[in-house]
Motif scaffolding. Structure first.
Motif, PDB file in Angstrom:
ATOM      1  N   GLY A  62      -2.271 -55.580 -52.467  1.00  0.00           N
ATOM      2  CA  GLY A  62      -1.622 -56.879 -52.567  1.00  0.00           C
ATOM      3  C   GLY A  62      -2.586 -58.022 -52.829  1.00  0.00           C
ATOM      4  N   LEU A  63      -3.606 -57.771 -53.624  1.00  0.00           N
ATOM      5  CA  LEU A  63      -4.620 -58.789 -53.927  1.00  0.00           C
ATOM      6  C   LEU A  63      -4.395 -59.352 -55.327  1.00  0.00           C
ATOM      7  N   LYS A  64      -4.731 -60.618 -55.506  1.00  0.00           N
ATOM      8  CA  LYS A  64      -4.585 -61.235 -56.832  1.00  0.00           C
ATOM      9  C   LYS A  64      -5.710 -60.810 -57.766  1.00  0.00           C
ATOM     10  N   THR A  65      -6.912 -60.754 -57.248  1.00  0.00           N
ATOM     11  CA  THR A  65      -8.068 -60.322 -58.039  1.00  0.00           C
ATOM     12  C   THR A  65      -8.923 -59.397 -57.184  1.00  0.00           C
ATOM     13  N   ILE A  66      -9.738 -58.638 -57.858  1.00  0.00           N
ATOM     14  CA  ILE A  66     -10.623 -57.711 -57.149  1.00  0.00           C
ATOM     15  C   ILE A  66     -11.815 -57.412 -58.038  1.00  0.00           C
ATOM     16  N   ALA A  67     -12.954 -57.218 -57.435  1.00  0.00           N
ATOM     17  CA  ALA A  67     -14.171 -56.874 -58.173  1.00  0.00           C
ATOM     18  C   ALA A  67     -14.514 -55.414 -57.897  1.00  0.00           C
ATOM     19  N   PRO A  68     -15.200 -54.774 -58.824  1.00  0.00           N
ATOM     20  CA  PRO A  68     -15.610 -53.386 -58.578  1.00  0.00           C
ATOM     21  C   PRO A  68     -16.585 -53.295 -57.409  1.00  0.00           C
ATOM     22  N   GLY A  69     -16.499 -52.207 -56.676  1.00  0.00           N
ATOM     23  CA  GLY A  69     -17.401 -51.970 -55.553  1.00  0.00           C
ATOM     24  C   GLY A  69     -16.640 -51.853 -54.253  1.00  0.00           C
ATOM     25  N   ALA A  70     -17.378 -52.023 -53.155  1.00  0.00           N
ATOM     26  CA  ALA A  70     -16.767 -51.957 -51.830  1.00  0.00           C
ATOM     27  C   ALA A  70     -15.799 -53.119 -51.661  1.00  0.00           C
ATOM     28  N   ILE A  71     -14.692 -52.855 -50.982  1.00  0.00           N
ATOM     29  CA  ILE A  71     -13.650 -53.849 -50.750  1.00  0.00           C
ATOM     30  C   ILE A  71     -13.634 -54.161 -49.260  1.00  0.00           C
ATOM     31  N   SER A  72     -13.325 -55.392 -48.925  1.00  0.00           N
ATOM     32  CA  SER A  72     -13.188 -55.776 -47.516  1.00  0.00           C
ATOM     33  C   SER A  72     -12.172 -54.873 -46.830  1.00  0.00           C
ATOM     34  N   PRO A  73     -12.399 -54.575 -45.566  1.00  0.00           N
ATOM     35  CA  PRO A  73     -11.454 -53.705 -44.840  1.00  0.00           C
ATOM     36  C   PRO A  73     -10.044 -54.270 -44.864  1.00  0.00           C
ATOM     37  N   ASP A  74      -9.089 -53.365 -44.831  1.00  0.00           N
ATOM     38  CA  ASP A  74      -7.680 -53.741 -44.768  1.00  0.00           C
ATOM     39  C   ASP A  74      -7.198 -53.394 -43.356  1.00  0.00           C
ATOM     40  N   PRO A  75      -6.600 -54.356 -42.646  1.00  0.00           N
ATOM     41  CA  PRO A  75      -6.171 -54.076 -41.269  1.00  0.00           C
ATOM     42  C   PRO A  75      -5.161 -52.939 -41.154  1.00  0.00           C
ATOM     43  N   ARG A  76      -4.474 -52.624 -42.240  1.00  0.00           N
ATOM     44  CA  ARG A  76      -3.521 -51.514 -42.200  1.00  0.00           C
ATOM     45  C   ARG A  76      -4.220 -50.162 -42.210  1.00  0.00           C
ATOM     46  N   LEU A  77      -5.482 -50.148 -42.669  1.00  0.00           N
ATOM     47  CA  LEU A  77      -6.276 -48.914 -42.722  1.00  0.00           C
ATOM     48  C   LEU A  77      -7.630 -49.174 -42.055  1.00  0.00           C
ATOM     49  N   PRO A  78      -7.642 -49.439 -40.753  1.00  0.00           N
ATOM     50  CA  PRO A  78      -8.869 -49.910 -40.105  1.00  0.00           C
ATOM     51  C   PRO A  78     -10.036 -48.923 -40.130  1.00  0.00           C
ATOM     52  N   ASP A  79      -9.760 -47.644 -40.229  1.00  0.00           N
ATOM     53  CA  ASP A  79     -10.831 -46.644 -40.183  1.00  0.00           C
ATOM     54  C   ASP A  79     -11.193 -46.083 -41.552  1.00  0.00           C
ATOM     55  N   VAL A  80     -10.660 -46.685 -42.614  1.00  0.00           N
ATOM     56  CA  VAL A  80     -10.895 -46.196 -43.974  1.00  0.00           C
ATOM     57  C   VAL A  80     -11.682 -47.248 -44.751  1.00  0.00           C
ATOM     58  N   GLN A  81     -12.784 -46.822 -45.336  1.00  0.00           N
ATOM     59  CA  GLN A  81     -13.558 -47.729 -46.169  1.00  0.00           C
ATOM     60  C   GLN A  81     -12.990 -47.695 -47.583  1.00  0.00           C
ATOM     61  N   LEU A  82     -12.820 -48.866 -48.169  1.00  0.00           N
ATOM     62  CA  LEU A  82     -12.147 -49.012 -49.453  1.00  0.00           C
ATOM     63  C   LEU A  82     -13.129 -49.354 -50.561  1.00  0.00           C
ATOM     64  N   TRP A  83     -12.882 -48.756 -51.725  1.00  0.00           N
ATOM     65  CA  TRP A  83     -13.691 -49.023 -52.914  1.00  0.00           C
ATOM     66  C   TRP A  83     -12.788 -49.170 -54.130  1.00  0.00           C
ATOM     67  N   ALA A  84     -13.192 -50.026 -55.034  1.00  0.00           N
ATOM     68  CA  ALA A  84     -12.533 -50.154 -56.338  1.00  0.00           C
ATOM     69  C   ALA A  84     -13.540 -49.725 -57.397  1.00  0.00           C
ATOM     70  N   LEU A  85     -13.206 -48.671 -58.097  1.00  0.00           N
ATOM     71  CA  LEU A  85     -14.087 -48.140 -59.136  1.00  0.00           C
ATOM     72  C   LEU A  85     -13.573 -48.553 -60.509  1.00  0.00           C
ATOM     73  N   PRO A  86     -14.473 -48.786 -61.455  1.00  0.00           N
ATOM     74  CA  PRO A  86     -14.013 -49.056 -62.820  1.00  0.00           C
ATOM     75  C   PRO A  86     -13.244 -47.852 -63.359  1.00  0.00           C
ATOM     76  N   SER A  87     -12.178 -48.111 -64.059  1.00  0.00           N
ATOM     77  CA  SER A  87     -11.337 -47.037 -64.575  1.00  0.00           C
ATOM     78  C   SER A  87     -12.123 -46.101 -65.483  1.00  0.00           C
ATOM     79  N   PRO A  88     -11.985 -44.779 -65.253  1.00  0.00           N
ATOM     80  CA  PRO A  88     -12.660 -43.821 -66.121  1.00  0.00           C
ATOM     81  C   PRO A  88     -11.889 -43.539 -67.414  1.00  0.00           C
ATOM     82  N   SER A  89     -10.714 -44.135 -67.560  1.00  0.00           N
ATOM     83  CA  SER A  89      -9.878 -43.891 -68.739  1.00  0.00           C
ATOM     84  C   SER A  89     -10.590 -44.299 -70.026  1.00  0.00           C
ATOM     85  N   ALA A  90     -10.371 -43.524 -71.065  1.00  0.00           N
ATOM     86  CA  ALA A  90     -10.941 -43.874 -72.372  1.00  0.00           C
ATOM     87  C   ALA A  90     -10.403 -45.217 -72.852  1.00  0.00           C
ATOM     88  N   LEU A  91      -9.199 -45.598 -72.413  1.00  0.00           N
ATOM     89  CA  LEU A  91      -8.620 -46.886 -72.798  1.00  0.00           C
ATOM     90  C   LEU A  91      -9.376 -48.062 -72.191  1.00  0.00           C
TER      91      LEU A  91
END
Length: 164
Positions: free
Chosen positions: A116-145
């Protein structure tokens, strides 16, 4: 369901895409499109001991890794997926049930929509209180597109993080 989830409790990381692409849906396997960098990146970063083929996607839990998508009832490019197909709550439920150490989104769009974020940068993401024990990452899409936005170094950083 377009592609089955490959999840089980205790995984090191779960990879979550936006939705199955057209080729993946037709073949019935994750990241099956020509030119997709997902499988090569897993091997290059040492997350898998060898380069797996898309038809071996069911082996991922054996390597401590899981697969799912944010949209499980539609396929195609991000622009082709209707907004009602995205199931953020379902994803969060699956992650809570399986409790991986990491949840890595394989596109910034998937991360943004799921969290539910408006923008996001690649890399580690700030913790989400709904998933307190899970570390979140946003990776660049591997799609050829998305090849013009792909950055392998983020995938390497993620791999180094989860192998610690």
């Amino acid at each position: 369901m377009i592609l089955p989830d490959f999840l089980r409790p205790g995984l090191r990381a779960v990879f979550c895409g936006t939705a199955a692409g057209r080729v993946s849906a037709a073949r019935g396997h994750y990241y099956a499109g020509p030119g997709n960098r997902f499988w090569p990146m897993l091997a290059e970063t040492g997350l898998t001991p060898r380069r797996l083929a898309p038809h071996e996607d069911h082996l991922m839990p054996d390597f401590g890794l899981g697969l799912t998508d944010l949209a499980k009832t539609a396929f195609g490019s991000d622009m082709q997926i209707p907004s009602e197909a995205y199931d953020a709550e379902g994803l969060l439920r699956k992650v809570m049930q399986n409790a991986p150490r990491y949840l890595a989104f394989t596109s910034l769009t998937a991360a943004r929509l799921a969290l539910g974020l408006k923008t996001i940068a690649p890399g580690a993401i700030s913790p989400d209180p709904r998933l307190p024990d899970v570390q979140l990452w946003a990776l660049p899409s591997p799609s050829a597109l998305a090849k013009s936005h792909f950055r392998a170094e983020i995938w390497h950083e993620f791999a180094q993080e989860i192998q610690r």
